[in-house]
Design a protein around this motif. Structure first.
Motif, PDB file in Angstrom:
ATOM      1  N   ALA A  37      -0.746 -10.397  -2.833  1.00 29.75           N
ATOM      2  CA  ALA A  37      -0.907  -9.526  -4.005  1.00 29.75           C
ATOM      3  C   ALA A  37      -1.694 -10.239  -5.104  1.00 29.75           C
ATOM      4  O   ALA A  37      -2.572  -9.649  -5.752  1.00 29.75           O
ATOM      5  CB  ALA A  37       0.469  -9.100  -4.529  1.00 29.75           C
ATOM      6  N   GLU A  38      -1.395 -11.519  -5.286  1.00 31.59           N
ATOM      7  CA  GLU A  38      -2.115 -12.280  -6.318  1.00 31.59           C
ATOM      8  C   GLU A  38      -3.581 -12.498  -5.935  1.00 31.59           C
ATOM      9  O   GLU A  38      -4.456 -12.514  -6.785  1.00 31.59           O
ATOM     10  CB  GLU A  38      -1.395 -13.598  -6.593  1.00 31.59           C
ATOM     11  CG  GLU A  38      -0.135 -13.359  -7.425  1.00 31.59           C
ATOM     12  CD  GLU A  38       0.788 -14.550  -7.552  1.00 31.59           C
ATOM     13  OE1 GLU A  38       0.529 -15.581  -6.885  1.00 31.59           O
ATOM     14  OE2 GLU A  38       1.778 -14.445  -8.305  1.00 31.59           O
ATOM     15  N   ARG A  39      -3.830 -12.613  -4.645  1.00 35.57           N
ATOM     16  CA  ARG A  39      -5.228 -12.703  -4.176  1.00 35.57           C
ATOM     17  C   ARG A  39      -5.980 -11.404  -4.512  1.00 35.57           C
ATOM     18  O   ARG A  39      -7.118 -11.438  -4.989  1.00 35.57           O
ATOM     19  CB  ARG A  39      -5.234 -12.945  -2.660  1.00 35.57           C
ATOM     20  CG  ARG A  39      -6.628 -12.949  -2.067  1.00 35.57           C
ATOM     21  CD  ARG A  39      -6.575 -13.109  -0.541  1.00 35.57           C
ATOM     22  NE  ARG A  39      -7.870 -12.912   0.063  1.00 35.57           N
ATOM     23  CZ  ARG A  39      -8.075 -12.863   1.368  1.00 35.57           C
ATOM     24  NH1 ARG A  39      -7.062 -13.008   2.220  1.00 35.57           N
ATOM     25  NH2 ARG A  39      -9.291 -12.665   1.846  1.00 35.57           N
ATOM     26  N   ILE A  40      -5.337 -10.250  -4.280  1.00 35.68           N
ATOM     27  CA  ILE A  40      -5.959  -8.962  -4.623  1.00 35.68           C
ATOM     28  C   ILE A  40      -6.206  -8.895  -6.126  1.00 35.68           C
ATOM     29  O   ILE A  40      -7.253  -8.435  -6.589  1.00 35.68           O
ATOM     30  CB  ILE A  40      -5.074  -7.780  -4.144  1.00 35.68           C
ATOM     31  CG1 ILE A  40      -4.966  -7.794  -2.614  1.00 35.68           C
ATOM     32  CG2 ILE A  40      -5.635  -6.441  -4.627  1.00 35.68           C
ATOM     33  CD1 ILE A  40      -3.881  -6.886  -2.059  1.00 35.68           C
ATOM     34  N   GLY A  41      -5.236  -9.411  -6.904  1.00 34.30           N
ATOM     35  CA  GLY A  41      -5.388  -9.447  -8.366  1.00 34.30           C
ATOM     36  C   GLY A  41      -6.596 -10.257  -8.793  1.00 34.30           C
ATOM     37  O   GLY A  41      -7.350  -9.857  -9.688  1.00 34.30           O
ATOM     38  N   ARG A  42      -6.804 -11.414  -8.146  1.00 32.92           N
ATOM     39  CA  ARG A  42      -7.963 -12.255  -8.490  1.00 32.92           C
ATOM     40  C   ARG A  42      -9.274 -11.541  -8.134  1.00 32.92           C
ATOM     41  O   ARG A  42     -10.243 -11.563  -8.900  1.00 32.92           O
ATOM     42  CB  ARG A  42      -7.889 -13.598  -7.746  1.00 32.92           C
ATOM     43  CG  ARG A  42      -6.810 -14.535  -8.252  1.00 32.92           C
ATOM     44  CD  ARG A  42      -6.955 -15.934  -7.688  1.00 32.92           C
ATOM     45  NE  ARG A  42      -6.794 -15.991  -6.241  1.00 32.92           N
ATOM     46  CZ  ARG A  42      -5.625 -16.088  -5.606  1.00 32.92           C
ATOM     47  NH1 ARG A  42      -4.504 -16.141  -6.307  1.00 32.92           N
ATOM     48  NH2 ARG A  42      -5.576 -16.168  -4.281  1.00 32.92           N
ATOM     49  N   GLU A  43      -9.277 -10.893  -6.968  1.00 33.56           N
ATOM     50  CA  GLU A  43     -10.495 -10.172  -6.565  1.00 33.56           C
ATOM     51  C   GLU A  43     -10.771  -8.997  -7.508  1.00 33.56           C
ATOM     52  O   GLU A  43     -11.934  -8.674  -7.792  1.00 33.56           O
ATOM     53  CB  GLU A  43     -10.366  -9.696  -5.113  1.00 33.56           C
ATOM     54  CG  GLU A  43     -10.352 -10.860  -4.131  1.00 33.56           C
ATOM     55  CD  GLU A  43     -10.630 -10.442  -2.696  1.00 33.56           C
ATOM     56  OE1 GLU A  43     -11.022  -9.279  -2.472  1.00 33.56           O
ATOM     57  OE2 GLU A  43     -10.475 -11.294  -1.800  1.00 33.56           O
ATOM     58  N   ALA A  44      -9.691  -8.377  -8.014  1.00 31.05           N
ATOM     59  CA  ALA A  44      -9.854  -7.270  -8.976  1.00 31.05           C
ATOM     60  C   ALA A  44     -10.472  -7.777 -10.279  1.00 31.05           C
ATOM     61  O   ALA A  44     -11.340  -7.127 -10.871  1.00 31.05           O
ATOM     62  CB  ALA A  44      -8.503  -6.616  -9.249  1.00 31.05           C
ATOM     63  N   ARG A  47     -14.024  -8.104 -10.259  1.00 30.18           N
ATOM     64  CA  ARG A  47     -14.687  -6.797 -10.325  1.00 30.18           C
ATOM     65  C   ARG A  47     -14.403  -6.099 -11.652  1.00 30.18           C
ATOM     66  O   ARG A  47     -14.545  -4.902 -11.786  1.00 30.18           O
ATOM     67  CB  ARG A  47     -14.251  -5.938  -9.133  1.00 30.18           C
ATOM     68  CG  ARG A  47     -14.847  -6.445  -7.826  1.00 30.18           C
ATOM     69  CD  ARG A  47     -14.054  -6.046  -6.593  1.00 30.18           C
ATOM     70  NE  ARG A  47     -14.687  -6.549  -5.367  1.00 30.18           N
ATOM     71  CZ  ARG A  47     -14.550  -7.795  -4.897  1.00 30.18           C
ATOM     72  NH1 ARG A  47     -13.770  -8.651  -5.547  1.00 30.18           N
ATOM     73  NH2 ARG A  47     -15.182  -8.171  -3.805  1.00 30.18           N
ATOM     74  N   HIS A  48     -13.940  -6.882 -12.635  1.00 34.25           N
ATOM     75  CA  HIS A  48     -13.746  -6.427 -14.025  1.00 34.25           C
ATOM     76  C   HIS A  48     -12.698  -5.320 -14.156  1.00 34.25           C
ATOM     77  O   HIS A  48     -12.808  -4.463 -15.028  1.00 34.25           O
ATOM     78  CB  HIS A  48     -15.085  -5.986 -14.644  1.00 34.25           C
ATOM     79  CG  HIS A  48     -16.117  -7.078 -14.611  1.00 34.25           C
ATOM     80  ND1 HIS A  48     -16.131  -8.111 -15.519  1.00 34.25           N
ATOM     81  CD2 HIS A  48     -17.145  -7.300 -13.755  1.00 34.25           C
ATOM     82  CE1 HIS A  48     -17.143  -8.926 -15.229  1.00 34.25           C
ATOM     83  NE2 HIS A  48     -17.768  -8.464 -14.157  1.00 34.25           N
ATOM     84  N   PHE A  49     -11.681  -5.329 -13.296  1.00 35.49           N
ATOM     85  CA  PHE A  49     -10.556  -4.412 -13.481  1.00 35.49           C
ATOM     86  C   PHE A  49      -9.521  -5.064 -14.400  1.00 35.49           C
ATOM     87  O   PHE A  49      -9.330  -6.273 -14.383  1.00 35.49           O
ATOM     88  CB  PHE A  49      -9.869  -4.117 -12.134  1.00 35.49           C
ATOM     89  CG  PHE A  49     -10.558  -3.063 -11.318  1.00 35.49           C
ATOM     90  CD1 PHE A  49     -10.253  -1.715 -11.482  1.00 35.49           C
ATOM     91  CD2 PHE A  49     -11.525  -3.413 -10.387  1.00 35.49           C
ATOM     92  CE1 PHE A  49     -10.894  -0.745 -10.739  1.00 35.49           C
ATOM     93  CE2 PHE A  49     -12.175  -2.448  -9.631  1.00 35.49           C
ATOM     94  CZ  PHE A  49     -11.863  -1.107  -9.811  1.00 35.49           C
ATOM     95  N   HIS A  50      -8.851  -4.225 -15.193  1.00 35.47           N
ATOM     96  CA  HIS A  50      -7.634  -4.675 -15.879  1.00 35.47           C
ATOM     97  C   HIS A  50      -6.539  -4.586 -14.825  1.00 35.47           C
ATOM     98  O   HIS A  50      -6.162  -3.489 -14.411  1.00 35.47           O
ATOM     99  CB  HIS A  50      -7.305  -3.770 -17.071  1.00 35.47           C
ATOM    100  CG  HIS A  50      -8.303  -3.887 -18.174  1.00 35.47           C
ATOM    101  ND1 HIS A  50      -8.314  -4.934 -19.066  1.00 35.47           N
ATOM    102  CD2 HIS A  50      -9.343  -3.091 -18.514  1.00 35.47           C
ATOM    103  CE1 HIS A  50      -9.308  -4.783 -19.919  1.00 35.47           C
ATOM    104  NE2 HIS A  50      -9.957  -3.677 -19.606  1.00 35.47           N
ATOM    105  N   CYS A  51      -6.062  -5.727 -14.385  1.00 38.31           N
ATOM    106  CA  CYS A  51      -5.161  -5.729 -13.222  1.00 38.31           C
ATOM    107  C   CYS A  51      -3.821  -6.369 -13.557  1.00 38.31           C
ATOM    108  O   CYS A  51      -3.768  -7.440 -14.147  1.00 38.31           O
ATOM    109  CB  CYS A  51      -5.834  -6.484 -12.070  1.00 38.31           C
ATOM    110  SG  CYS A  51      -4.836  -6.474 -10.574  1.00 38.31           S
ATOM    111  N   ARG A  52      -2.749  -5.686 -13.157  1.00 36.60           N
ATOM    112  CA  ARG A  52      -1.398  -6.244 -13.267  1.00 36.60           C
ATOM    113  C   ARG A  52      -0.858  -6.447 -11.861  1.00 36.60           C
ATOM    114  O   ARG A  52      -0.999  -5.563 -11.012  1.00 36.60           O
ATOM    115  CB  ARG A  52      -0.471  -5.273 -14.000  1.00 36.60           C
ATOM    116  CG  ARG A  52      -0.658  -5.250 -15.501  1.00 36.60           C
ATOM    117  CD  ARG A  52       0.044  -4.043 -16.106  1.00 36.60           C
ATOM    118  NE  ARG A  52       1.492  -4.115 -15.984  1.00 36.60           N
ATOM    119  CZ  ARG A  52       2.290  -3.053 -16.142  1.00 36.60           C
ATOM    120  NH1 ARG A  52       1.792  -1.863 -16.400  1.00 36.60           N
ATOM    121  NH2 ARG A  52       3.603  -3.200 -16.045  1.00 36.60           N
TER     122      ARG A  52
END
Length: 607
Positions: A37-44, A47-52
């Motif tokens: 999940a944290e890997r997906i967060g880093r990739e987000a 890509r300039h997403f506001h990610c939680r």
């Protein structure tokens, strides 16, 4: 051609104008789903997403109806159960009163992490995917099923799935004008910064005022006794450990579980501090790099380096691929950097498995192998690099009715050999086994959780308990509780290797048999030429088992190792139903399923 499911993702009207928000929710038992999940967060973030990124049970689930874009990463535990940190979410999402249009605004994707050697492979991910669709949400992709049994582990599924995921999300939520994807050559900021204090305050690492015992506020229980219950000559060291919980407010029943927060060995803490050139006595406060990032719940503020390393950073875990990826950033040494980059690449996964996973090499040992890199790690990245120590769950092996203000566990000390010269040791079991009341006031942080197994309240209902090895722990609690209430009808099938070496609590069971409170069946697998297990004893006593179930309305309980034993016991039970109940194979299967559904057959298994 896109799959029919993928075509369901709508991309809301005005999504391109809306804030580009992504929510990543995980249900994780061992930390793998959290790491992914944290890997997906880093990739987000690239890509300039506001990610939680949040654990499912930490997220206020009622807000889910407002979310437009969510990725769920969830493991499956035991016999198709949700991980502990998504159980409340799981109960909520399956409420019958939820409207079929509850989540009609949401685009989502589900990534499952499981092990195909278990019968209910990725059951939670499959069921969640289906349930979200029932509630009106639109899948961006079909459910993905990562498998621990694959040569490359779950990454064999995760890597291509992530490429697909971003390929579907970016057309729905294009990059803001003038911005590109942040290159993998750019290091993202750390989650936290460590601000060192000139001097330690008196409350550093100290406990706040006594609060109700919980995961956030464990109770420091005194170790009363630590007894080895296997023969000294036996290969397996098993302990019966007793804690004093006076003043904790802890109450528990048979079937409940105690959670224990382990600590790293003092020699490992010292070595880690030396490798990274850390002063263990220095005191710091943590500051999040982004305002929305919550501080780690288990770390006191302010905190010493000693406490951080001893009680929080999991330096004895086998590091994941993300560890090598981040570590490579800090390497001033070309040879070390190239090796770390290889280990973190898709092509290097077989070599990483051979170096790290197969021999169970620890984070600390890896850091020793890369000395130039290790001493260059910026302290701010320590919490990004090394996960926190996960609490361990143990079935409670005692009853408060028999032992007021006491709590006991039956603990197998984990130790095994790999090709590395130093034996591998379980962090929690090794630590607990080393604690003795003779050392003074020895304390262990713990709290209690409701267990999955519930025993009948009706006094006349008989119970059949099948507990080989340390699987007998919850049944010792149940038998003590039932005997205290004067209840008979207790039937125990216990299995171990040899009567003289690992017959846990044998004298106790014999006393209960003498007093008429227990009927005991034992399977000592190595005491004769042909191996005999609990499933053989069930078949031998098929008349009694069927009579207890069919006429006595008995409940069956099974606890122990999750690999072959549960399937072998289920086969034995089905054989009993066919031979004694005259049921066909399909009827026997259905009878067992009915017992499970009505909670007359309950299991608690672990790997």
């Amino acid at each position: 051609m896109p799959s029919p499911e993928a075509e369901g993702a709508r991309g809301r009207p005005g999504a391109q104008m809306a804030e580009r928000k992504l929510l990543v929710l995980f249900g994780s038992q061992t930390g793998t789903a959290q790491d992914t999940a944290e890997r997906i967060g880093r990739e987000a973030k690239r890509r300039h997403f506001h990610c939680r990124v949040e654990a499912l049970d930490s997220y206020p689930v009622a807000q889910l109806i407002q979310e437009l874009l969510v990725v769920f990463v969830c493991a499956t535990t035991g016999q198709g159960d949700p991980p502990d940190n998504m159980k409340n979410f799981w109960r909520f999402i399956f409420r019958k009163n939820l409207s079929p249009a509850s989540l009609c605004q949401m685009d989502y994707a589900v990534l499952g992490l499981g092990d195909s050697s278990y019968p209910k492979f990725n059951f939670i991910a499959k069921k969640l995917h289906k349930r979200l669709q029932q509630l009106g949400a639109s899948p961006i992709l079909p459910v993905a099923l990562g498998d621990d049994q694959h040569d490359l582990g779950p990454d064999a599924v995760v890597d291509p799935w992530l490429l697909d995921l971003w390929g579907r999300i970016l057309p729905l939520y294009p990059l803001p004008p003038g911005l590109g994807i942040i290159s993998p050559d750019v290091l993202l900021p750390s989650k936290f910064t460590l601000h060192f204090l000139d001097e330690c305050s008196s409350g550093c690492d100290g406990e706040a005022d006594r609060q109700a015992t919980s995961e956030l506020h464990p109770f420091a229980a005194r170790v009363v006794s630590n007894l080895r219950v296997t023969a000294e000559s036996h290969f397996q060291d098993v302990r019966l450990i007793e804690f004093d919980v006076t003043g904790s407010g802890i109450e528990y029943s048979a079937g409940d579980v105690v959670m224990i927060q382990p600590r790293n060995a003092p020699e490992d803490v010292q070595q880690f501090c030396q490798l990274l050139r850390l002063d263990p006595d220095r005191c710091f406060v943590l500051k999040p790099s982004e305002p929305r990032t919550p501080l780690p719940a288990h770390l006191p503020q302010p905190c010493t380096i000693q406490h951080l390393v001893a009680c929080y950073l999991d330096i004895s875990c086998v590091p994941r691929r993300s560890f090598f990826e981040l570590l490579s950033w800090f390497s001033p040494n070309e040879l070390e950097r190239e090796k770390l980059q290889e280990f973190s690449s898709a092509q290097g996964q077989e070599e990483l498995y051979s170096y790290c996973n197969r021999p169970r090499r620890t984070t600390l040992e890896v850091l020793c192998d890369f000395p130039h890199t290790t001493c260059a790690v910026p302290l701010d990245y320590l919490l990004d690099l090394i996960p926190c120590i996960q609490p361990r769950a143990f079935s409670i092996a005692s009853s408060m009715l028999a032992l007021p203000n006491r709590l006991q566990i039956l603990l197998a000390v984990v130790q095994y050999k790999t090709r590395l010269s130093k034996p591998r040791r379980g962090l929690c079991s090794t630590w607990l086994a080393s604690l003795h009341p003779q050392q003074g006031d020895v304390r262990v942080p713990l709290w209690v959780k409701r267990g999955g197994m519930k025993f009948p309240v009706e006094p006349d209902t008989p119970i059949i308990m099948i507990g080989p090895g340390t699987g007998v722990a919850p049944f010792r609690a149940a038998i003590q509780e039932r005997v205290a209430h004067g209840r008979k009808g207790n039937y125990l099938f216990f299995g171990c290797r040899q009567k003289s070496k690992d017959f846990y609590c044998g004298a106790e069971w014999q006393e209960l048999v003498k007093s008429g409170h227990l009927t005991l069946f034992t399977a000592f697998s190595r005491d004769q030429e042909e191996k005999i297990y609990v499933q053989h004893r069930i078949r031998e006593n098929q008349g009694l088992v069927w009579d207890l179930l069919n006429r006595g309305n008995a409940h069956i309980y099974l606890a122990g190792n999750a690999k072959q034993m549960p399937a072998a016991v289920a086969e034995a039970l089905k054989s009993v139903f066919q031979l004694e109940g005259n049921l066909s194979p399909s009827e026997a299967e259905e009878y067992l399923t009915t017992l499970e559904r009505s909670r007359r057959f309950q299991m608690e298994t672990w790997s």
